[in-house]
Design a protein around this motif. Structure first.
Motif, PDB file in Angstrom:
ATOM      1  N   GLY A  98      -0.237  22.495  -3.048  1.00 55.76           N
ATOM      2  CA  GLY A  98      -0.728  21.399  -2.214  1.00 55.76           C
ATOM      3  C   GLY A  98       0.243  20.969  -1.126  1.00 55.76           C
ATOM      4  O   GLY A  98       1.404  21.380  -1.092  1.00 55.76           O
ATOM      5  N   ASP A  99      -0.253  20.123  -0.234  1.00 55.45           N
ATOM      6  CA  ASP A  99       0.530  19.599   0.878  1.00 55.45           C
ATOM      7  C   ASP A  99       1.656  18.686   0.392  1.00 55.45           C
ATOM      8  O   ASP A  99       1.596  18.122  -0.699  1.00 55.45           O
ATOM      9  CB  ASP A  99      -0.372  18.804   1.826  1.00 55.45           C
ATOM     10  N   THR A 100       2.659  18.508   1.228  1.00 54.71           N
ATOM     11  CA  THR A 100       3.732  17.555   0.969  1.00 54.71           C
ATOM     12  C   THR A 100       3.192  16.161   1.293  1.00 54.71           C
ATOM     13  O   THR A 100       2.561  15.956   2.332  1.00 54.71           O
ATOM     14  CB  THR A 100       4.954  17.877   1.846  1.00 54.71           C
ATOM     15  N   GLN A 101       3.429  15.198   0.394  1.00 59.59           N
ATOM     16  CA  GLN A 101       2.894  13.846   0.567  1.00 59.59           C
ATOM     17  C   GLN A 101       4.011  12.801   0.503  1.00 59.59           C
ATOM     18  O   GLN A 101       5.020  13.000  -0.152  1.00 59.59           O
ATOM     19  CB  GLN A 101       1.875  13.526  -0.516  1.00 59.59           C
ATOM     20  N   LEU A 102       3.757  11.686   1.171  1.00 56.76           N
ATOM     21  CA  LEU A 102       4.646  10.533   1.133  1.00 56.76           C
ATOM     22  C   LEU A 102       3.801   9.300   0.883  1.00 56.76           C
ATOM     23  O   LEU A 102       2.839   9.046   1.615  1.00 56.76           O
ATOM     24  CB  LEU A 102       5.406  10.390   2.460  1.00 56.76           C
ATOM     25  N   TRP A 103       4.125   8.548  -0.160  1.00 58.40           N
ATOM     26  CA  TRP A 103       3.448   7.297  -0.483  1.00 58.40           C
ATOM     27  C   TRP A 103       4.440   6.160  -0.260  1.00 58.40           C
ATOM     28  O   TRP A 103       5.584   6.231  -0.728  1.00 58.40           O
ATOM     29  CB  TRP A 103       2.966   7.277  -1.927  1.00 58.40           C
ATOM     30  N   LEU A 104       4.019   5.118   0.446  1.00 54.96           N
ATOM     31  CA  LEU A 104       4.885   3.977   0.732  1.00 54.96           C
ATOM     32  C   LEU A 104       4.194   2.669   0.369  1.00 54.96           C
ATOM     33  O   LEU A 104       2.994   2.511   0.596  1.00 54.96           O
ATOM     34  CB  LEU A 104       5.248   3.956   2.222  1.00 54.96           C
ATOM     35  N   ASP A 105       4.973   1.730  -0.177  1.00 54.78           N
ATOM     36  CA  ASP A 105       4.521   0.367  -0.448  1.00 54.78           C
ATOM     37  C   ASP A 105       5.270  -0.564   0.494  1.00 54.78           C
ATOM     38  O   ASP A 105       6.510  -0.628   0.450  1.00 54.78           O
ATOM     39  CB  ASP A 105       4.843  -0.049  -1.893  1.00 54.78           C
ATOM     40  N   ALA A 106       4.550  -1.277   1.338  1.00 52.77           N
ATOM     41  CA  ALA A 106       5.183  -2.197   2.285  1.00 52.77           C
ATOM     42  C   ALA A 106       5.792  -3.382   1.541  1.00 52.77           C
ATOM     43  O   ALA A 106       5.230  -3.859   0.553  1.00 52.77           O
ATOM     44  CB  ALA A 106       4.163  -2.690   3.298  1.00 52.77           C
ATOM     45  N   PRO A 107       6.941  -3.879   1.998  1.00 55.45           N
ATOM     46  CA  PRO A 107       7.507  -5.094   1.407  1.00 55.45           C
ATOM     47  C   PRO A 107       6.559  -6.272   1.644  1.00 55.45           C
ATOM     48  O   PRO A 107       5.742  -6.248   2.560  1.00 55.45           O
ATOM     49  CB  PRO A 107       8.816  -5.302   2.163  1.00 55.45           C
ATOM     50  N   ALA A 108       6.707  -7.298   0.842  1.00 59.88           N
ATOM     51  CA  ALA A 108       5.866  -8.494   0.962  1.00 59.88           C
ATOM     52  C   ALA A 108       5.895  -9.032   2.393  1.00 59.88           C
ATOM     53  O   ALA A 108       6.961  -9.227   2.969  1.00 59.88           O
ATOM     54  CB  ALA A 108       6.336  -9.565  -0.015  1.00 59.88           C
ATOM     55  N   GLY A 109       4.704  -9.229   2.959  1.00 57.17           N
ATOM     56  CA  GLY A 109       4.571  -9.787   4.297  1.00 57.17           C
ATOM     57  C   GLY A 109       4.596  -8.758   5.412  1.00 57.17           C
ATOM     58  O   GLY A 109       4.127  -9.025   6.510  1.00 57.17           O
TER      59      GLY A 109
END
Length: 167
Positions: free
Chosen positions: A84-95
């Motif tokens: 499969g493809d290379t993936q990046l998952w990100l969680d934004a900081p609060a606000g």
């Protein structure tokens, strides 16, 4: 005729894109490996370089983050492009508002390769809030050890320091 500025990659143009409209933030932890089951690349076989432009942003302004993954040449690591493809998952900081949480880089047609794979994302700093924050996430990729080594699906956790401050 193409100018020097036209030949540079977008992240080298000096700043974040203009006109980012903050979308609603996705549910935290809803990524492809939210439970953290994928084995970590603790060796690591893939090196991570992170750039933040600008390093300090005014509240309400946009910042660009570039995450580059590259197989460690000293370990003769390389990508397995048959998976499969290379993936990046990100969680934004609060606000903070993130353009998208899940990013993907398609594999080239070769069975194996060792090129860098880069992701670029933009975030908007919250209005009226100053201080440090951390963008957290992880990369998922298929990497192989050595020339004839084992190929594995791995995860590498990523933390990106951010700062919002009035000029």
């Amino acid at each position: 005729m193409t100018s020097e500025a036209d030949r540079r990659p977008p992240w080298a143009l000096g700043g974040p894109l203009q006109g980012l409209t903050p979308p609603p933030a996705p549910a935290s932890g809803a990524g492809p490996d939210a439970a953290g089951h994928v084995e970590r690349d603790d060796a690591p076989l893939v090196l991570v370089d992170i750039e933040v432009t600008p390093p300090v942003v005014a509240p309400g302004e946009a910042v660009r983050v570039r995450v580059e993954l590259r197989p460690d040449a000293s370990k003769e690591a390389h990508w397995n492009n048959e998976a499969g493809d290379t993936q990046l998952w990100l969680d934004a900081p609060a606000g903070w508002h993130l353009d998208e949480s899940l990013h993907s880089v398609p594999n080239p047609p070769e069975d194996v390769s060792s090129e860098p794979r880069a992701f670029e994302v933009e975030l908007c700093a919250p209005e009226g809030i100053e201080g440090a924050a951390t963008l957290r996430g992880y990369a998922l990729y298929f990497v192989c050890e050595d020339v004839t080594g084992v190929c594995m699906f791995r995860r590498q956790d990523i933390e990106v320091p951010l700062e919002a401050r009035e000029p």
